[in-house]
Design a protein around this motif. Structure first.
Motif, PDB file in Angstrom:
ATOM      1  N   GLY A 110       0.793  -1.222   0.000  1.00 18.04           N
ATOM      2  CA  GLY A 110       0.000   0.000   0.000  1.00 18.04           C
ATOM      3  C   GLY A 110       0.821   1.266   0.000  1.00 18.04           C
ATOM      4  N   ALA A 111       2.148   1.133  -0.177  1.00 23.65           N
ATOM      5  CA  ALA A 111       3.032   2.299  -0.072  1.00 23.65           C
ATOM      6  C   ALA A 111       3.450   2.811  -1.440  1.00 23.65           C
ATOM      7  N   SER A 112       3.960   4.035  -1.467  1.00 21.96           N
ATOM      8  CA  SER A 112       4.465   4.632  -2.701  1.00 21.96           C
ATOM      9  C   SER A 112       5.554   5.645  -2.351  1.00 21.96           C
ATOM     10  N   GLY A 113       6.243   6.129  -3.384  1.00 19.91           N
ATOM     11  CA  GLY A 113       7.234   7.191  -3.199  1.00 19.91           C
ATOM     12  C   GLY A 113       8.353   6.832  -2.246  1.00 19.91           C
ATOM     13  N   ASP A 114       8.759   7.824  -1.452  1.00 21.69           N
ATOM     14  CA  ASP A 114       9.865   7.633  -0.512  1.00 21.69           C
ATOM     15  C   ASP A 114       9.539   6.591   0.549  1.00 21.69           C
ATOM     16  N   PRO A 129       2.555  10.504  10.423  1.00 23.22           N
ATOM     17  CA  PRO A 129       1.343  10.958   9.730  1.00 23.22           C
ATOM     18  C   PRO A 129       1.586  12.112   8.766  1.00 23.22           C
ATOM     19  N   LEU A 130       2.708  12.802   8.920  1.00 22.47           N
ATOM     20  CA  LEU A 130       3.006  13.928   8.032  1.00 22.47           C
ATOM     21  C   LEU A 130       3.755  13.502   6.777  1.00 22.47           C
ATOM     22  N   THR A 131       4.420  12.341   6.837  1.00 21.27           N
ATOM     23  CA  THR A 131       5.260  11.941   5.703  1.00 21.27           C
ATOM     24  C   THR A 131       4.849  10.610   5.076  1.00 21.27           C
ATOM     25  N   ALA A 132       4.054   9.815   5.772  1.00 25.57           N
ATOM     26  CA  ALA A 132       3.712   8.486   5.276  1.00 25.57           C
ATOM     27  C   ALA A 132       2.937   8.557   3.968  1.00 25.57           C
ATOM     28  N   SER A 133       3.253   7.638   3.083  1.00 27.94           N
ATOM     29  CA  SER A 133       2.506   7.521   1.841  1.00 27.94           C
ATOM     30  C   SER A 133       2.117   6.054   1.669  1.00 27.94           C
ATOM     31  N   VAL A 134       1.025   5.677   2.349  1.00 24.46           N
ATOM     32  CA  VAL A 134       0.540   4.291   2.288  1.00 24.46           C
ATOM     33  C   VAL A 134      -0.944   4.271   1.942  1.00 24.46           C
ATOM     34  N   SER A 135      -1.363   5.257   1.164  1.00 29.92           N
ATOM     35  CA  SER A 135      -2.782   5.410   0.865  1.00 29.92           C
ATOM     36  C   SER A 135      -3.251   4.585  -0.322  1.00 29.92           C
ATOM     37  N   GLU A 136      -2.355   3.763  -0.914  1.00 28.07           N
ATOM     38  CA  GLU A 136      -2.754   2.976  -2.065  1.00 28.07           C
ATOM     39  C   GLU A 136      -3.641   1.788  -1.698  1.00 28.07           C
ATOM     40  N   ILE A 137      -3.966   1.657  -0.416  1.00 22.75           N
ATOM     41  CA  ILE A 137      -4.826   0.549  -0.011  1.00 22.75           C
ATOM     42  C   ILE A 137      -6.303   0.866  -0.234  1.00 22.75           C
ATOM     43  N   THR A 138      -6.653   2.138  -0.355  1.00 19.37           N
ATOM     44  CA  THR A 138      -8.064   2.505  -0.417  1.00 19.37           C
ATOM     45  C   THR A 138      -8.376   3.377  -1.628  1.00 19.37           C
ATOM     46  N   GLU A 139      -9.644   3.332  -2.046  1.00 21.64           N
ATOM     47  CA  GLU A 139     -10.099   4.164  -3.155  1.00 21.64           C
ATOM     48  C   GLU A 139     -10.512   5.557  -2.695  1.00 21.64           C
ATOM     49  N   ASP A 189     -10.275   9.257  -1.261  1.00 18.00           N
ATOM     50  CA  ASP A 189      -9.319  10.359  -1.234  1.00 18.00           C
ATOM     51  C   ASP A 189      -9.176  10.821   0.208  1.00 18.00           C
ATOM     52  N   THR A 190      -7.988  10.615   0.785  1.00 19.87           N
ATOM     53  CA  THR A 190      -7.768  10.939   2.195  1.00 19.87           C
ATOM     54  C   THR A 190      -7.171  12.313   2.403  1.00 19.87           C
ATOM     55  N   THR A 191      -7.131  13.121   1.368  1.00 18.98           N
ATOM     56  CA  THR A 191      -6.480  14.433   1.463  1.00 18.98           C
ATOM     57  C   THR A 191      -7.108  15.302   2.542  1.00 18.98           C
ATOM     58  N   ASP A 192      -8.448  15.336   2.573  1.00 20.35           N
ATOM     59  CA  ASP A 192      -9.135  16.202   3.526  1.00 20.35           C
ATOM     60  C   ASP A 192      -9.115  15.639   4.939  1.00 20.35           C
ATOM     61  N   ASP A 193      -9.030  14.305   5.071  1.00 21.44           N
ATOM     62  CA  ASP A 193      -9.111  13.675   6.390  1.00 21.44           C
ATOM     63  C   ASP A 193      -7.746  13.408   7.008  1.00 21.44           C
ATOM     64  N   GLY A 194      -6.679  13.723   6.279  1.00 20.27           N
ATOM     65  CA  GLY A 194      -5.351  13.452   6.809  1.00 20.27           C
ATOM     66  C   GLY A 194      -4.769  12.182   6.208  1.00 20.27           C
ATOM     67  N   GLN A 195      -3.441  12.078   6.253  1.00 19.50           N
ATOM     68  CA  GLN A 195      -2.743  10.955   5.673  1.00 19.50           C
ATOM     69  C   GLN A 195      -3.068   9.658   6.403  1.00 19.50           C
ATOM     70  N   ILE A 196      -3.148   8.566   5.650  1.00 17.75           N
ATOM     71  CA  ILE A 196      -3.157   7.244   6.253  1.00 17.75           C
ATOM     72  C   ILE A 196      -1.714   6.877   6.564  1.00 17.75           C
ATOM     73  N   TYR A 197      -1.481   6.371   7.762  1.00 17.26           N
ATOM     74  CA  TYR A 197      -0.129   5.979   8.132  1.00 17.26           C
ATOM     75  C   TYR A 197      -0.206   4.718   8.983  1.00 17.26           C
ATOM     76  N   VAL A 198       0.923   4.092   9.197  1.00 21.33           N
ATOM     77  CA  VAL A 198       0.989   2.893  10.025  1.00 21.33           C
ATOM     78  C   VAL A 198       1.155   3.339  11.472  1.00 21.33           C
ATOM     79  N   SER A 199       0.135   3.112  12.277  1.00 23.96           N
ATOM     80  CA  SER A 199       0.192   3.572  13.666  1.00 23.96           C
ATOM     81  C   SER A 199       0.831   2.543  14.588  1.00 23.96           C
ATOM     82  N   GLU A 200       0.801   1.268  14.195  1.00 26.80           N
ATOM     83  CA  GLU A 200       1.303   0.240  15.099  1.00 26.80           C
ATOM     84  C   GLU A 200       1.698  -1.007  14.325  1.00 26.80           C
ATOM     85  N   VAL A 201       2.714  -1.686  14.796  1.00 31.92           N
ATOM     86  CA  VAL A 201       3.071  -3.022  14.310  1.00 31.92           C
ATOM     87  C   VAL A 201       3.233  -3.903  15.542  1.00 31.92           C
ATOM     88  N   ILE A 202       2.412  -4.913  15.644  1.00 29.12           N
ATOM     89  CA  ILE A 202       2.426  -5.804  16.798  1.00 29.12           C
ATOM     90  C   ILE A 202       2.930  -7.172  16.350  1.00 29.12           C
TER      91      ILE A 202
END
Length: 416
Positions: free
Chosen positions: A53-57, A323-333, A335-348
């Protein structure tokens, strides 16, 4: 599709990643005086899932930490070399019980992109499920835990705490690995005896030790010994006219290897050697059977569970968690621009291993919102003792690929 070169690069990257993880986890566990168990393979697969689900950097950083040339090659490697071969169940032919499953749970308000769903299904042999994280957070996480418990045969029953998760969760991806193998040469329970185990603080405790007097695969080096205990593999009819020796070489073969320092307080320096080079582990495995004098191993059962975000950050994985730099929004259709970036909050990550006279049962789950050589200092022993009565490191490895499925160390076999 991963080429032979791409697959080899990914395998080398996985081995290097396992060594770096071991260095990090072992240092943290040693500081707490704790035993250690984790699955480098499960966490490496988690990175491959994250890359989907990631892109770019963000994608570039994930691939760098995973040691993969590209996302396509990493996904093809995980599918063809890991899931279809290393983690293929062998129980129907007399080999180990091996189970792998991958699942993605998405909030219904954030529909999955068809490409993401297809990748979960095709590359990771998984399934994608829609849940209601916002209005039914507890029920959604109970569903996830039930799935993990089923896949791991009950060894891991709670992957996520149903009552301690944020309602902001939109996507949970989990992979789970279950392994249960019988020793090729099992220990006899009537030979198990209580014996002293030396702790790092200088004290001793009595714990059950398994023992036998068969020849063992042991290598002796300056300052440490290495034991290789093979698990029973698939039954193959070598008398069949259709028998293929090349196919035999490709059958997954598992073993546990134990790195035992000569001194009671030598584990830390030995771990530093093991993690100093990605090839150190495989290059120091025994090459032959040797006769033994005293041979004893403690029974032990270990488990680990918790967040590994800080551990991954220490290895250079930073962008997916910001949340300011993550680019993992390719998982959903959506547009998360208005609601803030999707990011990985936790890995368990959770892992369990149980070593006894019959063999080993192990499981691991991870959730996220090179050529073998020969050591020049090896000296074939004539008659050796291998008594693991002080702290040691252990690994469960698949031989044909060199994949480190589980790794850890035992400081006190009486503690889980």
């Amino acid at each position: 599709m991963a080429t032979g070169k791409g697959s080899s690069a990914c395998q080398s990257g996985q081995t290097a990643f396992a060594a770096r993880l071991l260095g990090r986890f072992a240092a943290v566990a040693a500081a707490d005086g704790s035993n250690l168990i984790f699955s480098p393979l499960s966490i490496h697969i988690a990175l491959a899932l994250m890359s989907t689900g990631a892109s770019g950097d963000t994608l570039a950083e994930i691939l760098a930490v995973a040691g993969a040339p590209s996302r396509d090659e990493l996904q093809a490697f995980v599918r063809d070399s890991v899931i279809d071969r290393v983690l293929a169940d062998q129980s129907g032919a007399g080999g180990p019980i091996v189970a792998f499953a991958c699942g993605a749970w998405m909030d219904w308000r954030m529909p999955l992109r068809p490409e993401y769903r297809d990748t979960i299904v095709s590359a990771f042999k998984g399934s994608a499920t829609t849940v209601d994280f916002l209005d039914k957070p507890v029920e959604s996480r109970v569903q996830i835990n039930a799935w993990v418990a089923e896949v791991t045969r009950g060894l891991i029953t709670e992957m996520v705490n149903p009552n301690a998760q944020s309602k902001d969760t939109v996507n949970v991806v989990i992979n789970a690995i279950y392994f249960k193998g019988n020793w090729r040469d099992p220990f006899r329970k009537e030979n198990t005896i209580d014996h002293e185990f030396h702790l790092l603080d200088g004290s001793t405790i009595d714990v059950p030790f398994m023992q036998n007097w068969c020849d063992q695969q042991i290598a002796c080096y300056d300052g440490f010994k290495v034991l290789k205990l093979p698990y029973k593999s698939m039954d193959v009819d070598r008398s069949s006219p259709d028998f293929d020796w090349m196919q035999l070489k490709s059958i997954p073969k598992f073993y546990m290897c134990i790195f035992l320092p000569d001194t009671c307080d030598g584990l830390q320096s030995l771990l530093e050697e093991i993690t100093s080079s990605p090839k150190f582990l495989l290059n120091h495995l025994p090459l032959m059977l040797v006769p033994v004098n005293e041979f004893r191993l403690p029974r032990f059962k270990l488990n680990f569970g918790g967040s590994i975000v800080e551990d991954l950050k220490s290895l250079g994985l930073i962008l997916p968690f910001d949340p300011l730099t993550a680019s993992v929004s390719e998982i959903t259709e959506v547009d998360t621009t208005d609601d803030g970036q999707i990011y990985v909050s936790e890995v368990i990550h959770k892992a369990v291993v149980d070593v006894n006279e019959e063999g080993c049962e192990a499981a691991a789950a991870t959730e996220s919102d090179d050529d073998m050589g020969f050591s020049l200092d090896y000296e074939p022993p004539k008659l050796v003792d291998f008594v693991a009565d002080h702290p040691f490191a252990f690994f469960i490895i698949e031989e044909t690929s060199g994949s480190v499925v589980f790794a850890g160390h035992v400081l006190d076999p009486s503690r889980e």
